[in-house]
Design an enzyme around this catalytic site. Structure first.
Site, PDB file in Angstrom:
ATOM      1  N   PRO A  96       0.978-114.387  45.983  1.00 26.89           N
ATOM      2  CA  PRO A  96       0.482-113.057  46.377  1.00 26.89           C
ATOM      3  C   PRO A  96       1.194-111.960  45.584  1.00 26.89           C
ATOM      4  CG  PRO A  96       1.993-113.933  48.033  1.00 26.89           C
ATOM      5  CD  PRO A  96       1.821-115.012  46.998  1.00 26.89           C
ATOM      6  N   GLY A  98       3.064-108.513  44.982  1.00 24.10           N
ATOM      7  CA  GLY A  98       3.827-107.672  45.912  1.00 24.10           C
ATOM      8  C   GLY A  98       4.424-108.480  47.050  1.00 24.10           C
ATOM      9  N   GLY A 100       7.135-110.623  46.705  1.00 22.08           N
ATOM     10  CA  GLY A 100       8.556-110.959  46.514  1.00 22.08           C
ATOM     11  C   GLY A 100       8.763-112.343  45.926  1.00 22.08           C
ATOM     12  N   LEU A 101       7.669-112.987  45.481  1.00 16.87           N
ATOM     13  CA  LEU A 101       7.794-114.352  44.963  1.00 16.87           C
ATOM     14  C   LEU A 101       7.714-114.381  43.432  1.00 16.87           C
ATOM     15  CD1 LEU A 101       5.589-116.242  47.592  1.00 16.87           C
ATOM     16  CD2 LEU A 101       8.066-115.857  47.625  1.00 16.87           C
ATOM     17  N   GLY A 102       7.874-113.224  42.821  1.00 21.74           N
ATOM     18  CA  GLY A 102       7.921-113.168  41.348  1.00 21.74           C
ATOM     19  C   GLY A 102       6.564-113.375  40.714  1.00 21.74           C
ATOM     20  N   ALA A 105       6.262-111.750  37.156  1.00 16.61           N
ATOM     21  CA  ALA A 105       7.076-112.468  36.171  1.00 16.61           C
ATOM     22  C   ALA A 105       6.428-113.810  35.825  1.00 16.61           C
ATOM     23  CB  ALA A 105       8.487-112.686  36.702  1.00 16.61           C
ATOM     24  N   ALA A 106       5.894-114.504  36.843  1.00 21.85           N
ATOM     25  CA  ALA A 106       5.270-115.815  36.581  1.00 21.85           C
ATOM     26  C   ALA A 106       4.053-115.648  35.671  1.00 21.85           C
ATOM     27  CB  ALA A 106       4.879-116.482  37.895  1.00 21.85           C
ATOM     28  N   ASP A 143      13.764-112.533  37.971  1.00 24.48           N
ATOM     29  CA  ASP A 143      12.439-113.119  38.205  1.00 24.48           C
ATOM     30  C   ASP A 143      11.967-113.877  36.964  1.00 24.48           C
ATOM     31  OD1 ASP A 143      12.772-111.593  40.437  1.00 24.48           O
ATOM     32  OD2 ASP A 143      10.785-110.695  40.419  1.00 24.48           O
TER      33      ASP A 143
HETATM   34  C1  MEV Z   1      12.938-108.590  42.872  1.00 19.78           C
HETATM   35  O1  MEV Z   1      12.391-109.891  42.903  1.00 19.78           O
HETATM   36  C2  MEV Z   1      14.431-108.649  42.905  1.00 19.78           C
HETATM   37  C3  MEV Z   1      15.136-107.293  42.905  1.00 19.78           C
HETATM   38  O2  MEV Z   1      16.535-107.580  42.968  1.00 19.78           O
HETATM   39  C4  MEV Z   1      14.819-106.480  41.670  1.00 19.78           C
HETATM   40  C5  MEV Z   1      15.421-107.065  40.391  1.00 19.78           C
HETATM   41  O3  MEV Z   1      16.323-107.884  40.452  1.00 19.78           O
HETATM   42  O4  MEV Z   1      14.977-106.608  39.310  1.00 19.78           O
HETATM   43  C6  MEV Z   1      14.773-106.480  44.127  1.00 19.78           C
END
Ligand code: MEV
Length: 325
Positions: A96, A98, A100-102, A105-106, A143
């Site tokens: 998903p 937004g 928080g699972l990267g 970046a993936a 990430d």
């Molecule tokens: C985001 O996945 C992790 C944070 O620490 C941001 C970052 O490290 O760039 C919130």
């Protein structure tokens, strides 16, 4: 050829990692995939992400266009470039956005692998970072590093990430709060708090640094009970930085009530996902069911234990690279 990249779960250290504190993250088997077809050099490169229903060309103004352009420019400058410079790229995300699972970046790592299949891990990370900077401003790089490498990593901004040995298979449950959050704005919120109350924020960061160090030891010792307690501590410290939400707290509480050893937000917070550590698959199913009953979507995933001999080889390569720097 499909080029794949892992999603990531930060077990400890998010946000503090932006300020030089180490963090601990693991790659998960859900991530992103991409393919690239070379075009004639005079053609404009294009990127389609059917998962998001978006198609852009490299010279557009949208954020996705700018990120794609930035990745391609980095590729064009890189020594490993095979001289093809225009591509038609198709990427799919199994995470998903937004959450928080990267996810970004993936997708960046999968695209980097598709446009430059001969690049080494550092080269892939460099391309993915050019992409990530457009989305997140000044990301720590955790990430992209975790997505490109997979496994468990100890990461400090500006240093080579180090593989961490996972002594015992980990069972993680990931629950989604239903609210997408922006990493850029959550990082900015911590920066504002740090400006206003530097001593409070620095104290939280010191606590997080201690959690990360102990979590690394617990992971290497296969002590999941200790690791669970450390996740809970990290969650308290992140709550103190105003990164938690009512939904995140509910997900953590429900997971602990269903037998999780510990739970915390993972990634930027302000919504997104929660990671809960459980002892085994049966407990993982119980947590996912409890979330479902409470109205939240979740899934169970595993992180394989590290095979000792391959870890020793990998770690030795990192240590040699570090010594040569
Ligand atoms: C985001 O996945 C992790 C944070 O620490 C941001 C970052 O490290 O760039 C919130």
């Amino acid at each position: 050829m499909q080029n794949t990249a892992s999603g990531k779960v930060i077990l400890a250290g998010e946000h503090a990692v932006v300020y030089g504190v180490p963090a601990l993250a693991v790659g998960i088997d859900r991530g992103a995939r991409a393919t690239a077809r070379p075009l004639l050099p005079r053609e404009r490169a294009r990127l389609a992400v059917p998962t998001w229903g978006i198609e852009v060309s490299e010279d557009g103004d949208e954020m996705l266009s700018r990120a794609f352009r930035s990745l391609l420019n980095e590729h064009r400058q890189s020594a490993s470039s095979r001289k093809e410079s225009a591509f038609s790229v198709e990427a799919f995300a199994d995470l998903p956005p937004g959450g928080g699972l990267g996810c970004s970046a993936a997708v960046g790592v999968a695209i980097a692998r598709a446009v430059d299949p001969t690049a080494d891990i550092e080269g892939i990370q460099r391309l993915a970072m050019a992409w990530e900077r457009v989305f997140h401003g000044n990301p720590s790089g955790i990430d992209a590093a975790c997505s490109a490498r997979g496994g468990a990593i100890w990461f400090r901004k500006g240093e080579q990430p180090r593989p961490v040995r996972v002594a015992r298979e980990l069972h993680l449950c990931i629950g989604h709060s239903g609210i997408a959050s922006s990493t850029k704005s959550m990082v900015e919120s911590v920066a504002k708090q740090r400006e206003k109350r530097p001593e409070v924020v620095e104290k939280a960061f010191s606590g997080i640094a201690a959690v990360v160090e102990n979590a690394r030891l617990a992971l290497e010792a296969g002590d999941v009970v200790a690791l669970g307690k450390l996740l809970d501590m990290n969650q308290m410290l992140l709550g103190g930085l105003l990164l938690s939400t009512e939904e995140v707290e509910t997900l953590c509480r429900v997971a602990r009530g269903a037998g999780a050893l510990g739970a915390k937000l993972t990634g930027a917070g302000g919504g997104g996902c929660v990671v809960a550590l459980v002892s085994d698959e049966a407990r993982g199913n119980a947590v996912v069911q409890a979330w479902d009953k409470a109205g939240y979507f979740g899934f169970h995933t595993r992180v394989a234990a590290t095979v000792h001999s391959s870890f020793v080889r990998e770690r030795a390569a990192y240590d040699t690279a570090e010594a040569e720097r």
